[in-house]
Write an enzyme that holds these catalytic residues in place. Structure first.
Site, PDB file in Angstrom:
ATOM      1  N   TYR A  47      -1.464  -0.131  10.370  1.00 31.15           N
ATOM      2  CA  TYR A  47      -1.802  -0.753   9.079  1.00 31.15           C
ATOM      3  C   TYR A  47      -0.629  -0.612   8.100  1.00 31.15           C
ATOM      4  CZ  TYR A  47      -3.695  -1.248   4.396  1.00 31.15           C
ATOM      5  OH  TYR A  47      -3.862  -1.617   3.081  1.00 31.15           O
ATOM      6  N   SER A 100       0.824  -1.208   0.000  1.00 30.75           N
ATOM      7  CA  SER A 100       0.000   0.000   0.000  1.00 30.75           C
ATOM      8  C   SER A 100       0.858   1.258   0.000  1.00 30.75           C
ATOM      9  CB  SER A 100      -0.855  -0.015   1.271  1.00 30.75           C
ATOM     10  OG  SER A 100      -1.447   1.232   1.491  1.00 30.75           O
ATOM     11  N   LYS A 160       2.167  -3.447   6.327  1.00 34.38           N
ATOM     12  CA  LYS A 160       2.467  -3.591   4.896  1.00 34.38           C
ATOM     13  C   LYS A 160       3.982  -3.492   4.649  1.00 34.38           C
ATOM     14  CE  LYS A 160      -1.654  -4.357   3.473  1.00 34.38           C
ATOM     15  NZ  LYS A 160      -1.999  -5.653   2.864  1.00 34.38           N
TER      16      LYS A 160
HETATM   17  N1  LIG Z   1      -8.863  -0.934  -0.982  1.00 38.70           N
HETATM   18  C1  LIG Z   1      -7.776  -0.164  -1.044  1.00 38.70           C
HETATM   19  O1  LIG Z   1      -7.860   1.034  -1.376  1.00 38.70           O
HETATM   20  C2  LIG Z   1      -6.407  -0.746  -0.748  1.00 38.70           C
HETATM   21  C3  LIG Z   1      -5.283   0.085  -0.872  1.00 38.70           C
HETATM   22  C4  LIG Z   1      -4.020  -0.457  -0.609  1.00 38.70           C
HETATM   23  C5  LIG Z   1      -3.896  -1.798  -0.258  1.00 38.70           C
HETATM   24  N2  LIG Z   1      -5.009  -2.566  -0.130  1.00 38.70           N
HETATM   25  C6  LIG Z   1      -4.837  -3.986   0.238  1.00 38.70           C
HETATM   26  O2  LIG Z   1      -5.490  -4.799  -0.715  1.00 38.70           O
HETATM   27  C7  LIG Z   1      -5.920  -6.014  -0.107  1.00 38.70           C
HETATM   28  C8  LIG Z   1      -7.372  -6.256  -0.446  1.00 38.70           C
HETATM   29  O3  LIG Z   1      -8.137  -5.152   0.013  1.00 38.70           O
HETATM   30  P1  LIG Z   1      -9.679  -4.973  -0.330  1.00 38.70           P
HETATM   31  O4  LIG Z   1      -9.917  -3.529  -0.498  1.00 38.70           O
HETATM   32  O5  LIG Z   1     -10.106  -5.924  -1.373  1.00 38.70           O
HETATM   33  O6  LIG Z   1     -10.303  -5.403   1.095  1.00 38.70           O
HETATM   34  P2  LIG Z   1     -11.420  -6.490   1.449  1.00 38.70           P
HETATM   35  O7  LIG Z   1     -11.667  -6.370   2.911  1.00 38.70           O
HETATM   36  O8  LIG Z   1     -12.575  -6.358   0.522  1.00 38.70           O
HETATM   37  O9  LIG Z   1     -10.658  -7.848   1.118  1.00 38.70           O
HETATM   38  C9  LIG Z   1      -9.833  -8.531   2.031  1.00 38.70           C
HETATM   39  C10 LIG Z   1     -10.183 -10.004   1.951  1.00 38.70           C
HETATM   40  O10 LIG Z   1      -9.313 -10.746   2.797  1.00 38.70           O
HETATM   41  C11 LIG Z   1     -10.100 -11.595   3.628  1.00 38.70           C
HETATM   42  N3  LIG Z   1      -9.340 -11.757   4.871  1.00 38.70           N
HETATM   43  C12 LIG Z   1      -9.039 -10.803   5.805  1.00 38.70           C
HETATM   44  N4  LIG Z   1      -8.323 -11.329   6.805  1.00 38.70           N
HETATM   45  C13 LIG Z   1      -8.148 -12.646   6.493  1.00 38.70           C
HETATM   46  C14 LIG Z   1      -7.509 -13.742   7.148  1.00 38.70           C
HETATM   47  N5  LIG Z   1      -6.894 -13.584   8.335  1.00 38.70           N
HETATM   48  N6  LIG Z   1      -7.542 -14.962   6.562  1.00 38.70           N
HETATM   49  C15 LIG Z   1      -8.154 -15.134   5.371  1.00 38.70           C
HETATM   50  N7  LIG Z   1      -8.791 -14.149   4.723  1.00 38.70           N
HETATM   51  C16 LIG Z   1      -8.795 -12.921   5.271  1.00 38.70           C
HETATM   52  C17 LIG Z   1     -11.434 -10.899   3.788  1.00 38.70           C
HETATM   53  O11 LIG Z   1     -12.501 -11.771   4.106  1.00 38.70           O
HETATM   54  C18 LIG Z   1     -11.611 -10.289   2.396  1.00 38.70           C
HETATM   55  O12 LIG Z   1     -12.232 -11.181   1.494  1.00 38.70           O
HETATM   56  C19 LIG Z   1      -5.614  -5.864   1.376  1.00 38.70           C
HETATM   57  O13 LIG Z   1      -4.376  -6.501   1.637  1.00 38.70           O
HETATM   58  C20 LIG Z   1      -5.470  -4.362   1.555  1.00 38.70           C
HETATM   59  O14 LIG Z   1      -4.657  -4.041   2.637  1.00 38.70           O
HETATM   60  C21 LIG Z   1      -6.267  -2.086  -0.368  1.00 38.70           C
END
Ligand SMILES: NC(=O)c1ccc[n+]([C@@H]2O[C@H](COP(=O)([O-])OP(=O)(O)OC[C@H]3O[C@@H](n4cnc5c(N)ncnc54)[C@H](O)[C@@H]3O)[C@@H](O)[C@H]2O)c1
Length: 316
Positions: free
Chosen positions: A142, A118, A146
């Site tokens: 958070y 991120s 990362k």
């Molecule tokens: N959305 C953003 O703007 C953004 C920006 C930078 C990084 N990210 C990263 O992208 C990734 C996905 O984010 P997203 O926006 O799709 O979020 P999201 O919450 O929709 O997806 C995360 C998924 O991981 C699963 N999960 C969480 N903890 C878990 C665990 N311990 N074991 C198994 N499954 C688990 C959740 O059920 C979910 O399906 C994450 O790593 C997040 O940190 C997201």
């Protein structure tokens, strides 16, 4: 290729699965469904908490069954504010989960991993465009998870892991209503919810050193981001590829006020906007330098801000 996608039932993960399947890859998802939805995916899925005690053993079994070519690891908790309140849970889930995954990969000799990182790893950069080498320091747990996660991939080079860190900037938009982001944590979904409720979206701070005084961010369409994962998997399939970190953004900044103007056009609603105080920890400007991903992976985004906001509105 056969891909293991952790967090594949989530907002971004389900777009990755869809893009991978469209490109002819087959996917298996591992997800604990804490925020994920099985309705978003059409592939085999194992419900598993990656941070649980026996997760590594279960992953080894799954990996032996499927003989994966690569892993895309998206599973994590992602709420910055919550991470300040519950730091231990973020370290347990985001880093404990990654440690279990790496243990299993090492055990079966699976050596290709794309990691969801991120722009939160940069903290408060004071540059026009931030490069991957910018010596940033995350300002919340958070972002720390990362950055440490990236280090864990680097350390795993000792047993031959080839890793790519993708540092996402502000992800928004959706391919369809089914895959849309259901958690309103970022500007675009928060503003859409406000407009739909007949309320005025809030601009937090209009006195930043930016042209219109509101904060500038780099918004990337989730469908573009999904394709960046496939480019990374292809890259890792090449011979002797080095551990690399890539920004994934557009390289173009948009202010909060510009985003809300785009939302007025997308929705056809000339809504009111409220002005609020600055929030702690918001850098005035956070825009990706995308020259490395362009040069090394040949990856370029296709969607602009209007397209991102329109797709988010249409999917809401
Ligand atoms: N959305 C953003 O703007 C953004 C920006 C930078 C990084 N990210 C990263 O992208 C990734 C996905 O984010 P997203 O926006 O799709 O979020 P999201 O919450 O929709 O997806 C995360 C998924 O991981 C699963 N999960 C969480 N903890 C878990 C665990 N311990 N074991 C198994 N499954 C688990 C959740 O059920 C979910 O399906 C994450 O790593 C997040 O940190 C997201």
């Amino acid at each position: 290729m056969k891909l293991l996608v952790t967090g594949g039932a989530g907002y971004i993960g389900s777009h990755v699965v869809k893009a991978a399947q469209s490109a002819g890859h087959s996917c298996v998802v591992v997800d604990n469904l804490s925020t994920g939805l099985t309705s978003r995916i059409d592939c085999p899925a194992l419900e598993l908490d990656l941070a649980s005690r026996d997760a590594s053993a279960q992953l080894v079994q799954l990996m032996r069954e499927h003989n994966f070519d690569s892993v895309i690891h998206l599973a994590a908790r992602k709420q910055v504010g919550e991470s300040v309140q519950k730091p231990e849970e973020y370290f347990l889930d985001n880093l404990g989960g990654l440690a279990n995954l790496l243990l299993a990969m090492r055990e079966v000799g699976l050596k290709s991993l794309v990691f969801s990182s991120s722009a939160a790893t940069y903290g408060m950069p004071d540059v026009d465009k931030v490069t991957e080498d910018y010596p940033g320091v995350p300002i919340n747990p958070y972002g720390q998870t990362k950055l440490i996660g990236e280090m864990m991939l680097k350390n795993a080079e000792v047993w031959g892991l080839r890793g790519v860190n993708l540092r996402y900037f502000n992800v928004a938009g959706a391919a369809s209503q089914e895959l849309a982001d259901t958690a309103a944590l970022n500007l675009i979904p928060i503003a859409i919810n406000a407009v739909k409720a007949g309320k005025a979206p809030v601009v937090f701070g209009t006195d930043y050193p930016t042209p219109d005084g509101s904060c500038i961010r780099d918004y990337v369409h989730v469908e573009d981001l999904a394709l960046a994962h496939l480019a990374a998997v292809d890259y890792l399939a090449g011979a002797n590829q080095e551990f690399t970190t890539f920004n994934v953004g557009t390289g173009v900044g948009a202010s909060v006020i510009e985003v809300l103007d785009a939302l007025k056009r997308a929705s056809g609603i000339d809504f009111e906007v409220a002005i609020g105080e600055r929030r702690a920890g918001d850098p005035p400007r956070l825009v990706a330098d995308v020259s490395r991903i362009d040069r090394v992976l040949g990856f370029r985004t296709k969607h602009d801000l209007a397209s991102i906001v329109q797709s988010a509105w249409d999917a809401s």
